[in-house]
Design a protein around this motif. Structure first.
Motif, mmCIF file in Angstrom:
data_model
loop_
_atom_site.group_PDB
_atom_site.id
_atom_site.type_symbol
_atom_site.label_atom_id
_atom_site.label_comp_id
_atom_site.label_asym_id
_atom_site.label_seq_id
_atom_site.Cartn_x
_atom_site.Cartn_y
_atom_site.Cartn_z
ATOM 1 N N GLY A 3 -8.615 -0.344 -11.423
ATOM 2 C CA GLY A 3 -7.651 -0.217 -10.341
ATOM 3 C C GLY A 3 -7.412 -1.498 -9.561
ATOM 4 N N LEU A 4 -8.440 -2.348 -9.422
ATOM 5 C CA LEU A 4 -8.249 -3.615 -8.711
ATOM 6 C C LEU A 4 -7.351 -4.552 -9.508
ATOM 7 C CD1 LEU A 4 -11.780 -4.372 -7.214
ATOM 8 C CD2 LEU A 4 -9.723 -3.627 -6.013
ATOM 9 N N LYS A 5 -7.592 -4.636 -10.807
ATOM 10 C CA LYS A 5 -6.726 -5.475 -11.642
ATOM 11 C C LYS A 5 -5.302 -4.922 -11.638
ATOM 12 C CE LYS A 5 -10.330 -7.279 -14.605
ATOM 13 N NZ LYS A 5 -10.995 -7.203 -15.904
ATOM 14 N N LEU A 6 -5.179 -3.600 -11.688
ATOM 15 C CA LEU A 6 -3.860 -2.975 -11.626
ATOM 16 C C LEU A 6 -3.161 -3.330 -10.318
ATOM 17 C CD1 LEU A 6 -1.627 -1.046 -12.637
ATOM 18 C CD2 LEU A 6 -2.947 0.819 -11.583
ATOM 19 N N ALA A 7 -3.891 -3.264 -9.215
ATOM 20 C CA ALA A 7 -3.302 -3.580 -7.907
ATOM 21 C C ALA A 7 -2.737 -5.005 -7.884
ATOM 22 C CB ALA A 7 -4.355 -3.409 -6.809
ATOM 23 N N HIS A 8 -3.487 -5.961 -8.413
ATOM 24 C CA HIS A 8 -3.015 -7.349 -8.435
ATOM 25 C C HIS A 8 -1.836 -7.515 -9.399
ATOM 26 C CE1 HIS A 8 -5.896 -9.216 -5.720
ATOM 27 N NE2 HIS A 8 -6.768 -8.334 -6.183
ATOM 28 N N PHE A 9 -1.873 -6.820 -10.533
ATOM 29 C CA PHE A 9 -0.777 -6.881 -11.485
ATOM 30 C C PHE A 9 0.508 -6.336 -10.849
ATOM 31 C CE2 PHE A 9 1.884 -5.231 -14.902
ATOM 32 C CZ PHE A 9 1.886 -6.287 -15.800
ATOM 33 N N VAL A 10 0.382 -5.198 -10.180
ATOM 34 C CA VAL A 10 1.547 -4.583 -9.521
ATOM 35 C C VAL A 10 2.101 -5.518 -8.455
ATOM 36 C CG1 VAL A 10 2.279 -2.693 -8.000
ATOM 37 C CG2 VAL A 10 0.928 -2.204 -10.057
ATOM 38 N N ARG A 11 1.244 -6.120 -7.644
ATOM 39 C CA ARG A 11 1.721 -7.012 -6.582
ATOM 40 C C ARG A 11 2.471 -8.202 -7.175
ATOM 41 N NH1 ARG A 11 0.808 -6.850 -1.442
ATOM 42 N NH2 ARG A 11 1.605 -4.826 -2.051
ATOM 43 N N ASP A 12 1.968 -8.739 -8.300
ATOM 44 C CA ASP A 12 2.628 -9.884 -8.934
ATOM 45 C C ASP A 12 3.973 -9.502 -9.550
ATOM 46 O OD1 ASP A 12 0.517 -11.527 -8.231
ATOM 47 O OD2 ASP A 12 -0.428 -11.453 -10.219
ATOM 48 N N ARG A 13 4.038 -8.334 -10.155
ATOM 49 C CA ARG A 13 5.257 -7.941 -10.884
ATOM 50 C C ARG A 13 6.248 -7.165 -10.020
ATOM 51 N NH1 ARG A 13 5.777 -5.177 -16.703
ATOM 52 N NH2 ARG A 13 8.027 -5.251 -16.808
ATOM 53 N N TRP A 14 5.738 -6.329 -9.119
ATOM 54 C CA TRP A 14 6.589 -5.512 -8.249
ATOM 55 C C TRP A 14 6.133 -5.700 -6.792
ATOM 56 C CZ3 TRP A 14 4.387 -3.236 -12.722
ATOM 57 C CH2 TRP A 14 5.289 -2.991 -13.767
ATOM 58 N N PRO A 15 6.422 -6.849 -6.198
ATOM 59 C CA PRO A 15 5.905 -7.159 -4.850
ATOM 60 C C PRO A 15 6.198 -6.127 -3.766
ATOM 61 C CG PRO A 15 6.937 -9.090 -5.830
ATOM 62 C CD PRO A 15 7.211 -7.935 -6.754
ATOM 63 N N PRO A 16 7.340 -5.420 -3.779
ATOM 64 C CA PRO A 16 7.580 -4.467 -2.688
ATOM 65 C C PRO A 16 6.714 -3.201 -2.739
ATOM 66 C CG PRO A 16 9.643 -5.059 -3.801
ATOM 67 C CD PRO A 16 8.524 -5.590 -4.626
ATOM 68 N N VAL A 17 6.094 -2.918 -3.879
ATOM 69 C CA VAL A 17 5.311 -1.684 -4.018
ATOM 70 C C VAL A 17 4.023 -1.818 -3.200
ATOM 71 C CG1 VAL A 17 4.067 -0.181 -5.624
ATOM 72 C CG2 VAL A 17 6.274 -1.162 -6.302
ATOM 73 N N LYS A 18 3.791 -0.841 -2.333
ATOM 74 C CA LYS A 18 2.588 -0.810 -1.502
ATOM 75 C C LYS A 18 1.422 -0.300 -2.347
ATOM 76 C CE LYS A 18 5.114 -1.668 2.142
ATOM 77 N NZ LYS A 18 5.240 -2.987 2.639
ATOM 78 N N ILE A 19 0.193 -0.663 -1.949
ATOM 79 C CA ILE A 19 -0.977 -0.360 -2.763
ATOM 80 C C ILE A 19 -2.082 0.248 -1.912
ATOM 81 C CG2 ILE A 19 -2.793 -1.348 -4.208
ATOM 82 C CD1 ILE A 19 -0.642 -3.623 -4.805
ATOM 83 N N VAL A 20 -2.615 1.389 -2.399
ATOM 84 C CA VAL A 20 -3.818 1.993 -1.832
ATOM 85 C C VAL A 20 -4.795 2.174 -2.985
ATOM 86 C CG1 VAL A 20 -4.835 3.987 -0.671
ATOM 87 C CG2 VAL A 20 -2.541 3.215 -0.031
#
Length: 125
Positions: A69-86
């Motif tokens: 999940g941590l790697k996923l969170a960083h991947f999402v932030r890099d590829r889809w910056p507007p998506v919020k993460i919990v």
């Protein structure tokens, strides 16, 4: 996959444990959000790539597959910056510094009220 027909924000729950995922889904839906589900990071990435209406991911830290999940969170932030993460875990405690900027950690077990407050704060704030 078609975008949500409603005007409610869409949350993607990424959780490999089925019973935890359906319980979380119920809490998120009761809080007024539309919900999508993924059992691992690869499924989550495929859903994110197919849709443009996901506002937040709610991911477990410990999952099988190509990334946790941590790697996923960083991947999402890099590829889809507007998506919020919990991110959530019942095994370890992480700090907000372990997550991409603006990400939140919610330890398990969490209550429906904690989910609601966290999601509303991130999406409305």
């Amino acid at each position: 996959m078609q975008p949500s027909a409603s005007k409610r924000p869409v949350v993607l729950i990424v959780e490999d444990e089925f019973l935890v995922r359906i319980g979380t889904r119920a809490a998120v839906e009761m809080a007024g959000f539309d919900v999508l589900e993924a059992g691992d990071a690869d499924e989550a990435i495929a859903i994110l790539a197919a849709r443009n209406d996901i506002r937040l991911i709610f991911t477990d830290v410990h999952m099988p597959g190509s990334m946790d999940g941590l790697k996923l969170a960083h991947f999402v932030r890099d590829r889809w910056p507007p998506v919020k993460i919990v991110a959530t875990s019942g095994r370890i405690r992480i700090t907000d510094g372990d997550l991409p900027e603006g990400g939140r950690f919610l330890p398990k077990p969490y209550s429906a009220g904690e989910i609601t407050a966290t999601l509303r704060e991130l999406i409305q704030g």
